[in-house]
Design a protein around this motif. Structure first.
Motif, PDB file in Angstrom:
ATOM      1  N   UNK A 127       0.825  -1.201   0.000  1.00 22.94           N
ATOM      2  CA  UNK A 127       0.000   0.000   0.000  1.00 22.94           C
ATOM      3  C   UNK A 127       0.868   1.264   0.000  1.00 22.94           C
ATOM      4  N   UNK A 133       6.866  -4.150   9.245  1.00 25.16           N
ATOM      5  CA  UNK A 133       7.758  -5.078   8.562  1.00 25.16           C
ATOM      6  C   UNK A 133       7.163  -5.809   7.346  1.00 25.16           C
ATOM      7  N   UNK A 134       5.999  -5.405   6.826  1.00 22.56           N
ATOM      8  CA  UNK A 134       5.649  -5.905   5.497  1.00 22.56           C
ATOM      9  C   UNK A 134       6.726  -5.359   4.572  1.00 22.56           C
ATOM     10  N   UNK A 216       9.561  -1.132  13.564  1.00 26.11           N
ATOM     11  CA  UNK A 216       8.364  -0.748  12.785  1.00 26.11           C
ATOM     12  C   UNK A 216       7.736   0.561  13.244  1.00 26.11           C
ATOM     13  N   UNK A 281      -3.676   6.122  17.712  1.00 27.02           N
ATOM     14  CA  UNK A 281      -3.963   4.799  18.253  1.00 27.02           C
ATOM     15  C   UNK A 281      -2.718   3.916  18.328  1.00 27.02           C
ATOM     16  N   UNK A 283       0.516   2.329  20.005  1.00 30.05           N
ATOM     17  CA  UNK A 283       1.216   2.170  21.281  1.00 30.05           C
ATOM     18  C   UNK A 283       2.638   2.710  21.133  1.00 30.05           C
ATOM     19  N   UNK A 372      -9.113   4.076  10.819  1.00 37.22           N
ATOM     20  CA  UNK A 372      -8.977   2.948   9.884  1.00 37.22           C
ATOM     21  C   UNK A 372     -10.311   2.383   9.401  1.00 37.22           C
ATOM     22  N   UNK A 443      -9.400  -0.334   3.290  1.00 44.69           N
ATOM     23  CA  UNK A 443      -8.301  -1.180   2.826  1.00 44.69           C
ATOM     24  C   UNK A 443      -8.615  -2.666   2.944  1.00 44.69           C
ATOM     25  N   UNK A 552      12.257  -6.419  14.316  1.00 45.48           N
ATOM     26  CA  UNK A 552      11.270  -7.018  13.418  1.00 45.48           C
ATOM     27  C   UNK A 552      11.929  -7.482  12.129  1.00 45.48           C
ATOM     28  N   UNK A 555       8.783  -9.436   6.536  1.00 50.13           N
ATOM     29  CA  UNK A 555       7.671 -10.266   6.081  1.00 50.13           C
ATOM     30  C   UNK A 555       7.363  -9.851   4.649  1.00 50.13           C
TER      31      UNK A 555
ATOM     32  N   UNK B 102       2.549 -10.439  16.571  1.00 49.86           N
ATOM     33  CA  UNK B 102       3.667 -11.369  16.481  1.00 49.86           C
ATOM     34  C   UNK B 102       4.429 -11.194  15.175  1.00 49.86           C
ATOM     35  N   UNK B 103       3.842 -10.448  14.210  1.00 48.68           N
ATOM     36  CA  UNK B 103       4.543 -10.324  12.923  1.00 48.68           C
ATOM     37  C   UNK B 103       4.494  -8.893  12.380  1.00 48.68           C
ATOM     38  N   UNK B 104       3.455  -8.548  11.624  1.00 48.93           N
ATOM     39  CA  UNK B 104       3.389  -7.228  10.989  1.00 48.93           C
ATOM     40  C   UNK B 104       2.423  -6.332  11.762  1.00 48.93           C
ATOM     41  N   UNK B 105       2.197  -5.114  11.262  1.00 47.75           N
ATOM     42  CA  UNK B 105       1.261  -4.208  11.930  1.00 47.75           C
ATOM     43  C   UNK B 105      -0.180  -4.630  11.605  1.00 47.75           C
ATOM     44  N   UNK B 118      -4.092   0.120  17.281  1.00 47.56           N
ATOM     45  CA  UNK B 118      -3.132  -0.509  16.390  1.00 47.56           C
ATOM     46  C   UNK B 118      -2.392  -1.582  17.177  1.00 47.56           C
ATOM     47  N   UNK B 120       1.207  -3.130  17.019  1.00 42.67           N
ATOM     48  CA  UNK B 120       2.506  -2.924  16.387  1.00 42.67           C
ATOM     49  C   UNK B 120       3.490  -3.931  16.973  1.00 42.67           C
ATOM     50  N   UNK B 121       4.211  -4.684  16.132  1.00 42.81           N
ATOM     51  CA  UNK B 121       5.165  -5.643  16.685  1.00 42.81           C
ATOM     52  C   UNK B 121       6.200  -4.933  17.556  1.00 42.81           C
ATOM     53  N   UNK B 143      -6.156  -2.886   9.750  1.00 41.43           N
ATOM     54  CA  UNK B 143      -4.966  -2.401   9.048  1.00 41.43           C
ATOM     55  C   UNK B 143      -4.503  -3.495   8.104  1.00 41.43           C
ATOM     56  N   UNK B 144      -4.275  -3.133   6.846  1.00 43.83           N
ATOM     57  CA  UNK B 144      -3.833  -4.115   5.849  1.00 43.83           C
ATOM     58  C   UNK B 144      -2.599  -4.856   6.368  1.00 43.83           C
ATOM     59  N   UNK B 145      -2.671  -6.193   6.357  1.00 42.33           N
ATOM     60  CA  UNK B 145      -1.589  -6.975   6.970  1.00 42.33           C
ATOM     61  C   UNK B 145      -1.109  -8.088   6.061  1.00 42.33           C
TER      62      UNK B 145
END
Lengths: 598, 171
Positions: A127, A133-134, A216, A281, A283, A372, A443, A552, A555, B102-105, B118, B120-121, B143-145
């Motif tokens: 996107x 980490x995408x 990230x 939103x 953290x 979102x 999305x 991270x 991925x 555990x992986x992506x956002x 959100x 977030x890893x 959120x697109x993952x």
């Protein structure tokens, strides 16, 4: 009478080339837009849901970055040459930045569209926001970096033109259009540092395997450091047209030159220290920092509210020059048959509505209701998707004749086109806002879920979907008509006076503006100080908490359907926990699908 | 610099609107006590969540009378708990959600409410919600993952006090 193309033939070529790239991106982006509108509303699904995200990435990058920014560099080149009344310092530099931007944009587009072809081992379905980490293919990030560096060179080109002009005109006020270009570019230089650091220092080395991990939250924060000012980078070309061209089209002149300068200075100061409002939103960022971002954001309403006053006052003055009278009857005296005027006026009207939905977004706690959700794209299709895009299309009907020496192919078709855009967007954006209030996410290829339905207070989900699909189709039609009209204009023969291109002096001229407004170094320094104040502590705490490189791993965005099958299986299990699934046959299905992908 | 009278009035109105908007949010935070996501959740190592004292066994933990902590892991493309079994909390309680990835956002949205954060890893998001009536809520990732993002969903079940039992808490 000589128009722009006669006085600055070399510059006119660059502007035409920039517009051509912008319009190609607009056509492709709009096509993907209508495919998505029909797909996610389940009216017509001609693509796989996995490919939806490829088209969504392309839609965002091609429209929000390529279309808008190529139009901007064309418009600004026109404005700089025109308002300094001199050619650019070295046209080779001008072509160099055009070439670099075009190469970068093409590389990024290729990396994205390769995701549609499983046989090509390249994908960038990350996107427009490319949150790590995408991970996308390195070519995607490298293309983006080249594109950004190209815009920096363009800015340098215009500042060199300013220096030459200043050498010969030491005591003059900076012409208003050039002032708008220079202040916008100062904002751009300050704000693109964030995304440049993110892409060059973290994402490119990481996608090439030179570093193992990223933080990230850090790359995301650096993205939004750039990601909010970029919306003003889209908007400033529209403001330039609203301030300097729209009053003329209405039959009058700008109300106040000094206040226009104040507005652009406010954007330089306040555009960047607000990006954290996209991360309410998130953290890992303290509430206090979010509150500071919100306060700055709310004050950023001020230049837009001032603009509303000045633009409406200028248009009303124009109407009265044309014989309009009464409190509201003057509206009828405006040139509504002119697509350039009507398009910009409708764009401004929708920007007012988009501004109000933006105030909701900016409210730190109300934001939780719509973050979102479909509300958000509903908002930005009114702002960048109409205030900016429709103003650019409408402005083209006035600019293209000056750049080509040719009259617009058809003004009635142009009028139909801008009205169609407005109507399409009314359908689509009202439905998106309402869908967002129900919690329908943005999305998402298929916003239909096994576990629950969305509850509506007014209307129904089906009616909302229908409006989105209808709006999307009308918007796509509008783009097709626009591109036809532009292409037909380009194919016309040259004439002597293709358009009245004079811009009259403002009612309150620049002589009334305090000299300090033109002190660009001062405003740059204050802007930098505000950014340092707003960002030092949040960035320091993000790096202290998670490390500069974080933990991270990558991925890579998948080009296989394996995860889809897995997810479908888990959903099946959760939907019918008592029913044993024939694991053997589903395994075989997975094997077959994997085979197909290879 | 000459400023028209009407423009001065407009300017004053605009400033009033801006200050008013900031004031309502401040009131919401301080007066009405609307909790927002901050940095209280701290950090975790996304690669070793299974060694974490709570995320190692995600689910509902009782922390006091009518007070619960829920630990949720978001991952491609499910919530644990949430997807294969619902998140369960008792009616009329105060629940603090601790969400990480555990992986992506990812996004964590309880549909039709403002419980939204959100994931977030490396970071833990915490939000405290007041749970009243029993009922079932949808849960989705906003959120697109990744390629099956649209399949990432689940549910949150508010169980009547009368049916609440110890098997529903981890501790």
């Amino acid at each position: 009478m000589a128009t722009f193309v006669d006085r600055f033939p070399e510059e006119a070529k660059v502007v035409q080339a920039s517009f051509a790239v912008a319009f190609i991106a607009l056509g492709i982006g709009a096509l993907f837009g209508v495919v998505q509108a029909l797909h996610r509303t389940d009216f017509l699904r001609i693509i796989d849901s996995v490919d939806y995200y490829t088209l969504l990435t392309a839609h965002g990058v091609l429209l929000a970055l390529v279309f808008t920014i190529f139009f901007l560099v064309g418009l600004f080149t026109w404005a700089v040459a025109r308002s300094f009344d001199r050619p650019l310092p070295d046209i080779r530099l001008t072509w160099a930045w055009f070439g670099l931007m075009t190469t970068g944009a093409t590389l990024a587009a290729v990396a994205i569209l390769a995701g549609l072809f499983p046989e090509i081992p390249m994908s960038a379905d990350v996107l427009y926001t490319f949150y790590a980490p995408l991970q996308a293919h390195p070519i995607f990030y490298i293309g983006l970096a080249m594109f950004i560096i190209g815009t920096w060179m363009a800015g340098a080109d215009w500042f060199l033109a300013y220096r030459e002009w200043r050498g010969e005109n030491p005591d003059d006020r900076i012409p208003l259009q050039a002032f708008m270009v220079l202040t916008t570019m100062i904002m751009w230089f300050v704000s693109t540092i964030g995304v440049a650091v993110s892409v060059v220092f973290f994402l490119i080395p990481w996608s090439l395997g030179l570093i193992e991990t990223v933080n990230p939250l850090l790359t995301r924060t650096l993205f939004w450091y750039f990601g909010h000012p970029v919306v003003y980078f889209w908007l400033m070309p529209a403001y330039l047209l609203w301030y300097t061209v729209l009053p003329k089209l209405a039959g009058g002149r700008l109300f106040s030159d000094p206040l226009a300068r104040v507005v652009f200075v406010l954007f330089v100061l306040l555009s960047t220290p607000v990006g954290i409002h996209h991360q309410y939103l998130d953290p890992g960022i303290a509430e206090g920092f979010k509150f500071i971002a919100m306060t700055n954001t709310m004050f950023l309403l001020l230049p837009s509210l001032l603009t509303a006053f000045t633009v409406v006052a200028s248009v009303e003055h124009g109407a009265r020059q044309r014989g309009g009278e009464g409190y509201l009857r003057w509206l009828g005296a405006l040139p509504w048959r002119d697509p350039a005027f009507t398009g910009m006026a409708l764009a401004g009207l929708m920007f007012a509505a988009g501004g109000f939905s933006g105030m909701i977004n900016a409210g730190m706690n109300i934001n939780y209701l719509i973050h979102n959700t479909l509300w958000v794209p509903g908002h930005f299709h009114m702002t960048v998707g109409t205030a900016v895009a429709l103003t650019m299309m409408a402005g083209t009907y006035w600019l293209l004749p000056q750049l080509t020496g040719k009259t617009v192919y058809s003004r009635p078709i142009g009028l139909l086109q801008v009205v169609l855009w407005f109507v399409g967007m009314v359908f689509m954006s009202n439905a998106m806002h309402r869908g967002g209030l129900l919690g329908i996410p943005r999305r998402t290829a298929e916003p239909q879920y096994q576990n629950f339905d969305f509850a509506t207070a007014v209307g129904s989900v089906g009616e909302i979907q229908a409006q989105i699909a209808l709006g999307g189709v009308l918007l796509f039609l509008s783009v097709v008509i626009f591109l036809f009209n532009v292409a037909a204009t380009w194919a016309q023969d040259r004439v002597d006076t293709p358009v009245d291109d004079r811009i009259p002096e403002p009612l309150s001229s620049s002589s009334g503006a305090p000299l300090v407004l033109d002190n660009l170094a001062l405003w740059t320094a204050i802007a930098v100080v505000l950014v340092v104040l707003a960002y030092t502590l949040p960035l320091a705490s993000i790096v202290t908490d998670g490390g500069l490189l974080g933990n991270s791993p990558a991925f890579p965005v998948s080009i296989s359907v394996q995860p889809v099958v897995d997810a479908a299986l888990s959903t099946l299990e959760s939907a019918a926990p008592g029913v044993p699934i024939d694991v053997h046959s589903t395994d075989a299905a997975v094997d077959r699908l994997t085979e197909v992908i290879r | 610099m000459e400023i028209h009278k009407y423009e001065k009035v407009w300017l004053a109105g605009a400033l009033l609107l801006i200050v008013g908007l900031i004031a309502t949010v401040s009131y919401g935070a301080v007066g009405a006590g609307i909790e927002m996501v901050g940095d209280e959740g701290g950090q975790v190592d996304p690669a070793s969540l299974d060694e974490h004292p709570k995320f190692g066994e995600p689910g509902t933990y009782q922390t006091g009378e009518d007070e619960y902590d829920v630990y949720v892991i978001a991952q491609q493309f499910s919530f644990e708990p949430g997807t294969s079994e619902p998140i369960r909390v008792p009616a009329d309680s105060t629940v603090t959600l601790h969400v990480t990835s555990a992986d992506v956002i990812h996004g964590f949205e309880v549909v039709g409410t403002n419980a939204n954060t959100m994931a977030v890893p490396g970071q833990v998001a915490t939000i405290t919600i007041e749970v009243d009536e029993p009922g079932e809520y949808g849960l989705l990732c906003n959120e697109y993952c990744g390629s099956a993002h649209h399949a990432m969903e689940g549910s949150l079940e508010v169980v009547p006090q009368s049916e609440w039992n110890e098997s529903m808490v981890v501790n």
